[in-house]
Design a protein around this motif. Sequence first.
Motif, PDB file in Angstrom:
ATOM      1  N   CYS A 131      -7.771  30.930  43.550  1.00 40.58           N
ATOM      2  CA  CYS A 131      -7.443  31.174  42.147  1.00 40.58           C
ATOM      3  C   CYS A 131      -6.454  30.120  41.664  1.00 40.58           C
ATOM      4  CB  CYS A 131      -6.833  32.555  41.977  1.00 40.58           C
ATOM      5  SG  CYS A 131      -8.000  33.850  42.403  1.00 40.58           S
ATOM      6  N   THR A 148     -11.736  34.961  31.931  1.00 38.69           N
ATOM      7  CA  THR A 148     -10.500  35.163  32.672  1.00 38.69           C
ATOM      8  C   THR A 148     -10.737  36.128  33.830  1.00 38.69           C
ATOM      9  OG1 THR A 148      -9.442  34.949  30.540  1.00 38.69           O
ATOM     10  CG2 THR A 148      -8.065  35.719  32.345  1.00 38.69           C
ATOM     11  N   LEU A 149     -10.070  35.849  34.946  1.00 37.92           N
ATOM     12  CA  LEU A 149     -10.204  36.717  36.119  1.00 37.92           C
ATOM     13  C   LEU A 149      -8.820  37.154  36.584  1.00 37.92           C
ATOM     14  CD1 LEU A 149     -11.876  37.920  38.505  1.00 37.92           C
ATOM     15  CD2 LEU A 149     -11.568  35.723  39.661  1.00 37.92           C
ATOM     16  N   GLU A 171      -8.143  31.443  32.928  1.00 37.59           N
ATOM     17  CA  GLU A 171      -7.529  31.212  34.240  1.00 37.59           C
ATOM     18  C   GLU A 171      -7.879  32.339  35.209  1.00 37.59           C
ATOM     19  OE1 GLU A 171      -3.309  31.119  34.936  1.00 37.59           O
ATOM     20  OE2 GLU A 171      -2.920  32.822  33.610  1.00 37.59           O
ATOM     21  N   ALA A 172      -7.682  32.041  36.501  1.00 35.80           N
ATOM     22  CA  ALA A 172      -7.865  33.059  37.533  1.00 35.80           C
ATOM     23  C   ALA A 172      -6.505  33.340  38.147  1.00 35.80           C
ATOM     24  CB  ALA A 172      -8.845  32.572  38.594  1.00 35.80           C
ATOM     25  N   THR A 214     -16.905  33.826  36.081  1.00 38.55           N
ATOM     26  CA  THR A 214     -15.775  34.121  35.185  1.00 38.55           C
ATOM     27  C   THR A 214     -15.143  32.825  34.678  1.00 38.55           C
ATOM     28  OG1 THR A 214     -14.355  34.408  37.132  1.00 38.55           O
ATOM     29  CG2 THR A 214     -15.277  36.387  36.134  1.00 38.55           C
ATOM     30  N   VAL A 215     -14.216  32.266  35.450  1.00 39.21           N
ATOM     31  CA  VAL A 215     -13.545  31.037  34.979  1.00 39.21           C
ATOM     32  C   VAL A 215     -14.550  29.910  34.767  1.00 39.21           C
ATOM     33  CG1 VAL A 215     -11.254  31.538  35.834  1.00 39.21           C
ATOM     34  CG2 VAL A 215     -12.900  30.517  37.364  1.00 39.21           C
ATOM     35  N   LEU A 241     -15.923  33.587  40.859  1.00 39.20           N
ATOM     36  CA  LEU A 241     -15.249  32.514  40.109  1.00 39.20           C
ATOM     37  C   LEU A 241     -16.229  31.815  39.174  1.00 39.20           C
ATOM     38  CD1 LEU A 241     -13.005  31.137  42.965  1.00 39.20           C
ATOM     39  CD2 LEU A 241     -12.190  32.089  40.796  1.00 39.20           C
TER      40      LEU A 241
END
Lengths: 258, 438
Positions: free
Chosen positions: A212, A198-199, A32-33, A192-193, A189
């Motif tokens: 996010c 995870t961010l 998740e962010a 990562t996600v 984004l």
Amino acid sequence: MGTFVLEATGLVKSFGQTHALAGVDLAVRTGEAVAIMGASGSGKTTLLHCLAGIIRPDAGQVTFRSGAGGVDVTGLGERERSRLRREAFGFVFQAGLLIPELTASENVALALMLNGMPRPRAEEYARGWLAALGLAGMEDRRIGQLSGGQAQRVAIARAQVTGASVVFADEPTGALDSATSAEVMSALLHSTVGQGRTLVLVTHDAQVAERCGRIVDVRDGRIVGERAGAGAAPAAGPAAGPAAGPSAGPSAGPEVAA
Amino acid sequence: MIARVAWLLARPGRAGAAALALPVTAFAIVTTLLLGVLGGAQSFWTWTDDIGITYQALAVIALVLLVVPLLSLGGAAARLSARRRDDRLATLRLLGATPAAVGTLAVLEAAVLALAGALVGVVGYFALVPALGLIVFRGEPLGAAGVLLGWEALVAVPVGVVLLAVVSAVVGLRRVVISPLGVRTKDEAPRMHWLRFAIGAAVVALGFLLMSALQVAGSMLVVFAFLAAAFGGSLAVLNLVGPWVLRLVASGQAKRAKTPARLIAARLVLESPKAAWRQVSGVAMTSFMAVFAGTGVAVLGAIGASPDAEMADLVVDLRTGIIITVVGSFLMVACSVGVNQAAGVLDRADLYRSLGMLGMPVETMDAARRRAVLSPLRITAIGSAVIAAVVMLPITGIALIVDPLSLLVIAAVLAAGIGVVWLGLVATRPVLERAAVA
Ligand SMILES: Nc1ncnc2c1ncn2[C@@H]1O[C@H](COP(=O)(O)OP(=O)(O)OP(=O)(O)O)[C@@H](O)[C@H]1O
Ligand SMILES: [Mg+2]
């Protein structure tokens, strides 16, 4: 998406008379962010630093879970935390804070070399990530020859090239105009996600936070609210990145690294 | 305005005590050295015979060799005090301080530090007087009374040190943009032309010829003149070629570097070969001088092998003088490396802190910065010793230079030079550790 990659309970941190954190509980799910928002001085950076094991809280606990099981981050010594940050986490700061004398690809490769990867391979991965982030052809430029947005993308590549499972970003768009800031957020984004990672992001900018999955509001060292953001759905990642795919990073996860 | 914000600056900064102690120590050592050399040399001026003038001339050369590094030290100290306060510049700006006011404060601070150091240095000189008195010139110890300076010198030297510190602080600060963001954004690494190398080679060749011609020269005066010309010329060459060679070597090192520390070190040198050169050029000159003068003395010894007591004394005394000057200028270099490094670390405190957050061990950062000085230093020290040997070759002959004793002396000088710089680097590790902690 059940597992929590980071779990903080009862975080308290004071600097002299200032109570930067006054009891924070926060759980972050894998993939998740999370955006942390709040006024200046509310304790956002302190919270981020506690979660990432940069500073130790006065009280409370942070647990980091990876494939290898859970680690009590707050219980680790200086050296182990440094190693954890190097191998399992990635960081993006407001000002980039890249080494100005090194080229773009050397800055990125450095993260891998610190984990013991030989330089030619490290530079190969670095170039792949830079290309995936739209910096093909700029690999050999020094940081001073890049724009702020480009430098920030180099920082994102550096944060991701090790296959870090969590990326921490403290106002990564703070020094950029709104168009560039949107581009950098997309890159961040995606890498990562978009890869199942995870961010955790600190920002002042509501537009940035909206992208996010979850927004956490901090005031006076406490979490005072939480809501869903618009960007809950993971987007497609940079397909060409050599480290593409969750936890298939070049160093194949923190446990394998030398 | 200045008075209002001065208290802000006076409080201890993030950089801690090391950043204050370093310049003070440096200025103290400089003052002690200058007073010591003056004290030792003052008895030369009581000699009125022919050879007395030679001694006086040599003492002046030694003093000049010691004053040159002092100039860069003042600039480094001012840069350090400006940097030490960087974390408070934002506050200062809010209070309405202009960069000029901040610069003035940095210069003032450099002056205060220089004064404090100079006073400590005077005390150090008095402590040293008994030891100085034991030094033998013209076959006799100088004696404690002989090396004790009058009050004029005891006032003039500290004042001179402070003045030089202020002047070089003003000059040094012009090069520094005082900004709360320590990260420099220069766009292109400087290039250097190969022509430097060509000119350098030509001058060394000329020096070689000059020295070859020396064998036919008869009088001592001509020998001295030729020696001086070759010495000055080769030194100029060193300054011309040094940065170029450093850049060449570093660019190869950057390509081959296998570890993060090596890579960063090579890139640091490449970023500014001139700055890298400036940091170590003191050792270059000293080791050049040691080889040049050392072999020169040996030759004079051979020429003056005639049973001339005065001549024999001069040769022995020259050796003593060279040792004192070499030790002194190495100490100066160590001081200026220490102060420069402390300023350099504070320059990039933000960067070091962020690298610490990323999980880069402090040892890696330290290794990178140490290597960025020591690698140019090794090249420089060996290179200048070799050039000196080449220029001296025609008059000394290969036998004297590869003589085990001269080789041993040269090696000892180089090792000592590298050792003191290493100490200067180690002394600044606490500054780095503080900067790198989040
Ligand atoms: N190292 C420190 N020493 C002393 N006080 C500190 C330190 N770090 C943070 N603080 C204080 O703790 C409080 C929270 O700081 P923090 O940096 O977490 O705020 P923030 O929400 O990130 O603010 P900003 O949006 O301005 O970055 C502030 O009052 C700050 O002054
Ligand atoms: Mg903050």
